[in-house]
Design an enzyme around this catalytic site. Structure first.
Site, PDB file in Angstrom:
ATOM      1  N   TYR A 108      61.422  54.498  24.233  1.00 21.07           N
ATOM      2  CA  TYR A 108      60.659  55.757  24.807  1.00 21.07           C
ATOM      3  C   TYR A 108      61.706  56.903  24.783  1.00 21.07           C
ATOM      4  CZ  TYR A 108      56.559  52.857  25.986  1.00 21.07           C
ATOM      5  OH  TYR A 108      55.884  51.960  26.019  1.00 21.07           O
ATOM      6  N   ASP A 170      59.378  43.031  30.555  1.00 23.28           N
ATOM      7  CA  ASP A 170      60.117  41.877  29.764  1.00 23.28           C
ATOM      8  C   ASP A 170      61.605  41.816  29.577  1.00 23.28           C
ATOM      9  OD1 ASP A 170      57.323  41.584  27.863  1.00 23.28           O
ATOM     10  OD2 ASP A 170      57.440  43.284  28.405  1.00 23.28           O
ATOM     11  N   HIS A 422      63.073  50.512  17.869  1.00 24.52           N
ATOM     12  CA  HIS A 422      61.679  50.553  17.841  1.00 24.52           C
ATOM     13  C   HIS A 422      61.390  51.763  18.767  1.00 24.52           C
ATOM     14  CE1 HIS A 422      62.984  48.985  21.638  1.00 24.52           C
ATOM     15  NE2 HIS A 422      61.951  49.318  22.046  1.00 24.52           N
ATOM     16  N   TYR A 503      49.781  55.627  27.379  1.00 24.23           N
ATOM     17  CA  TYR A 503      50.002  55.752  28.889  1.00 24.23           C
ATOM     18  C   TYR A 503      51.520  56.265  28.925  1.00 24.23           C
ATOM     19  CZ  TYR A 503      53.322  51.726  29.691  1.00 24.23           C
ATOM     20  OH  TYR A 503      54.583  51.056  29.505  1.00 24.23           O
ATOM     21  N   ARG A 504      52.299  56.480  27.764  1.00 20.02           N
ATOM     22  CA  ARG A 504      53.366  56.744  28.022  1.00 20.02           C
ATOM     23  C   ARG A 504      54.221  56.988  26.589  1.00 20.02           C
ATOM     24  NH1 ARG A 504      57.577  52.180  30.510  1.00 20.02           N
ATOM     25  NH2 ARG A 504      59.209  53.290  30.598  1.00 20.02           N
TER      26      ARG A 504
END
Ligand code: ADP
Length: 560
Positions: A108, A170, A422, A503-504
């Site tokens: 993010y 995770d 990623h 959501y983000r």
């Protein structure tokens, strides 16, 4: 936009000359001490790229040029007073400041700011105390730098794990505060971290300090010496027990926002349930996703499924066990036959459902029998317990994660490709077979067009699911990066056309997603910007975060 410059920082904040910038840094050094202020003058300072030793300056998973989303300096406050003083200084200079707790925020944007040249406020470096673990009330009160690993280790060291568990994402290296304010998830019954937070202490953009909920009520029964600063005064005894306090509920405006800096936060811990059993249910066919989601919804709503379970695509598990080269020489996305071959080799299904039952044995037994019976409708479904097999490494990891034991194992999937980085595409949907299949087929189609393997998982919340799509790309290959960027932009657009929102998101996509939340002529964004301008008239705190721009920035000029 930020400009290159020799002598001063690599990237100056917008509107700054190097002289004014230097004045700001000199004043920041006065407040924090030399050792807590680092100016970024050289690209060599952007060389870190591993989760275990993360950059505090740039996005290690850069989808645009690595030198774009960068901070000009890193400031490390020692305590709440330093945070307040730095906010006052930033107001004086109109300096954009980007706070983070640990700055991992992987997928993010990491520690990087939305506005290049902002100063990074690294809260976690010095402010990393576990202030309280309360067994009776089952909560902890933590500072920004406390990670999931830290809190778990504290419980272990103090022999408290037989009483209390934490909930972990995770990967456990992030901060409890950063993850909760970003509304991250974990996988025990306490998986919704924002839902489970309770009570905050926040420095406002002005530098003023507030406590939310019951924290606003002084507690004379907790006497303290005179002369303590407000941040040092013990909190109300119900601060971490009752979220709402009295009057408007403020906490929401400090989540995914740019209205405050969280310096303390309460988090509810889960009482040890008195027994635990993780499991894996493998589902052989692609279309089993449809049936599975319709089985899962009622069980989850009724809390027969007690935790946040996940339904993972074969390639997510495959990527944890090996990189793409270890399965195939092919560059293009794998086809159905190849996926079946991998599933066979790993003794997994096309979809793999990881869950757990919690409680004393009779409780677990009855829940497990209901779950098993429901999934038995799917032909070829297999039921696997971690104790019965050595073949399923992901099940072993999930067995820890689902009881709140942090790990780093799942970092491995990012190495699916060489120089793997990623981005997460994470839309929300109803838990139905129709919604799930439609979202999955839409995503798979676009992945194929982009030449990218679909790697994803459905994370089942109380009433919805987060579809987490892991877009893996080679960070050194501009063409591949551009394709990943194209893919996520296209997916956001496609999703909005189906009424799905994320959501983000990553820094580079914040404006696009904010645009999609457009009900009644973007009324919600107008409200957010009204609050932004009222609480932060100089627009210093994280301008542009999640598409909320203060009035002294031109949104259009900052589009990526
Ligand atoms: P992680 O905990 O995964 O390392 P970060 O510390 O980078 O994540 O936090 C993620 C995001 O959450 C930051 O970019 C910032 O927007 C927000 N954030 C984190 N900590 C705070 C805080 N203490 N106060 C306000 N916002 C925060």
């Amino acid at each position: 936009k930020g400009s290159q410059h020799s002598g001063g920082p690599l990237t100056l904040p917008p509107g700054f000359t190097s002289e004014v910038y230097d004045e700001f840094i000199a004043a920041a050094r006065q407040i924090l001490g030399e050792q807590n202020v680092t100016v970024i003058t050289d690209v060599a300072q952007l060389s870190l790229e591993h989760y275990t030793d993360p950059s505090k300056v740039h996005d290690m998973h850069n989808v645009v040029e690595k030198t774009y989303f960068v901070a000009s300096a890193v400031l490390c406050p020692r305590d709440v007073k330093d945070v307040q003083d730095i906010m006052k200084l930033c107001n004086q200079f109109e300096m954009p400041v980007w706070p983070f707790s640990i700055g991992r925020n992987t997928g993010y944007g990491g520690a990087a700011p939305r506005v290049p040249g902002s100063v990074a406020l690294d809260l976690g470096k010095n402010m990393n105390k576990i202030l309280e673990v309360n067994v009776e009330g089952a909560f902890a009160l933590v500072e920004p730098g406390v990670t999931f690993f830290d809190l778990h280790e504290y419980l272990v060291k103090n022999n408290l794990r037989d009483q209390l568990w934490i909930d972990v994402p995770d990967i456990g290296g992030g901060s409890i505060i950063g993850n909760a304010v970003e509304r991250g998830v974990g996988y025990t019954p306490y998986g919704d971290h924002w839902m489970m937070h309770c009570g905050m202490e926040v420095v406002l953009p002005s530098g003023e300090l507030i406590r939310t909920g019951m924290g606003a009520l002084p507690d004379p029964s907790r006497p303290h010496p005179d002369g303590l600063r407000p941040d040092q005064v013990p909190g109300n005894r119900a601060w971490q027990l009752f979220n709402y306090g009295f009057g408007p509920y403020n906490d929401g405006i400090f989540s995914q926002s740019n209205l405050g800096i969280v310096t303390k936060m309460g988090i509810w811990l889960m009482p040890n349930p008195g027994g635990y059993q993780a499991y894996l249910i493998t589902l052989p066919r692609d279309e089993d996703l449809h049936t599975a989601l319709d089985i899962i919804r009622p069980l989850r709503l009724q809390m027969v499924l007690q935790n946040v379970p996940t339904l993972r695509h074969i390639l997510l598990d495959a990527a944890v066990s090996g990189n793409k080269k270890s399965y195939t020489q092919k560059d293009e996305p794998l086809d159905d036959e190849e996926l079946d071959a991998i599933a066979k080799k790993l003794k997994l299904g096309r979809w793999n459902f990881y869950g757990a039952v919690y409680g004393p044995e009779p409780v677990r037994k009855v829940l497990w029998s209901v779950i098993k019976e429901a999934f038995s409708k799917i032909e070829g479904a297999q039921f696997i317990l971690p104790e019965e097999t050595k073949d399923h490494p992901v099940l072993q990891t999930r067995s820890g994660t689902l009881q709140g034991i942090p790990s780093l194992d799942e970092l491995a999937w990012v190495n699916w490709l060489p120089n793997g980085a990623h981005l997460f595409f994470s839309p929300i949907a109803k838990i139905t077979g129709d919604d799930g299949m439609l979202q999955y087929s839409m995503t798979k189609k676009r992945c194929k067009e982009a030449g990218v393997d679909f790697i994803g998982t459905f994370t089942i919340g109380m009433r919805e699911m987060h579809h987490i799509v892991c877009i893996v790309f080679d960070r050194y290959n501009k063409e591949k990066r551009d394709r990943a960027h194209w893919l996520i932009r296209t997916l956001i657009q496609d999703a909005a056309e189906h009424g799905w929102g994320e959501y983000r998101t990553h820094l580079a996509l914040m404006d696009q997603i904010a645009d999609t939340y457009s009900f009644n002529d973007n009324a919600q964004r107008k409200l957010n910007e009204t609050m932004k301008n009222a609480l932060d008239p100089k627009g210093i705190l994280a301008p542009g975060k999640n598409g909320v721009w203060p009035s002294n920035y031109d949104r259009e000029a900052w589009r990526i």
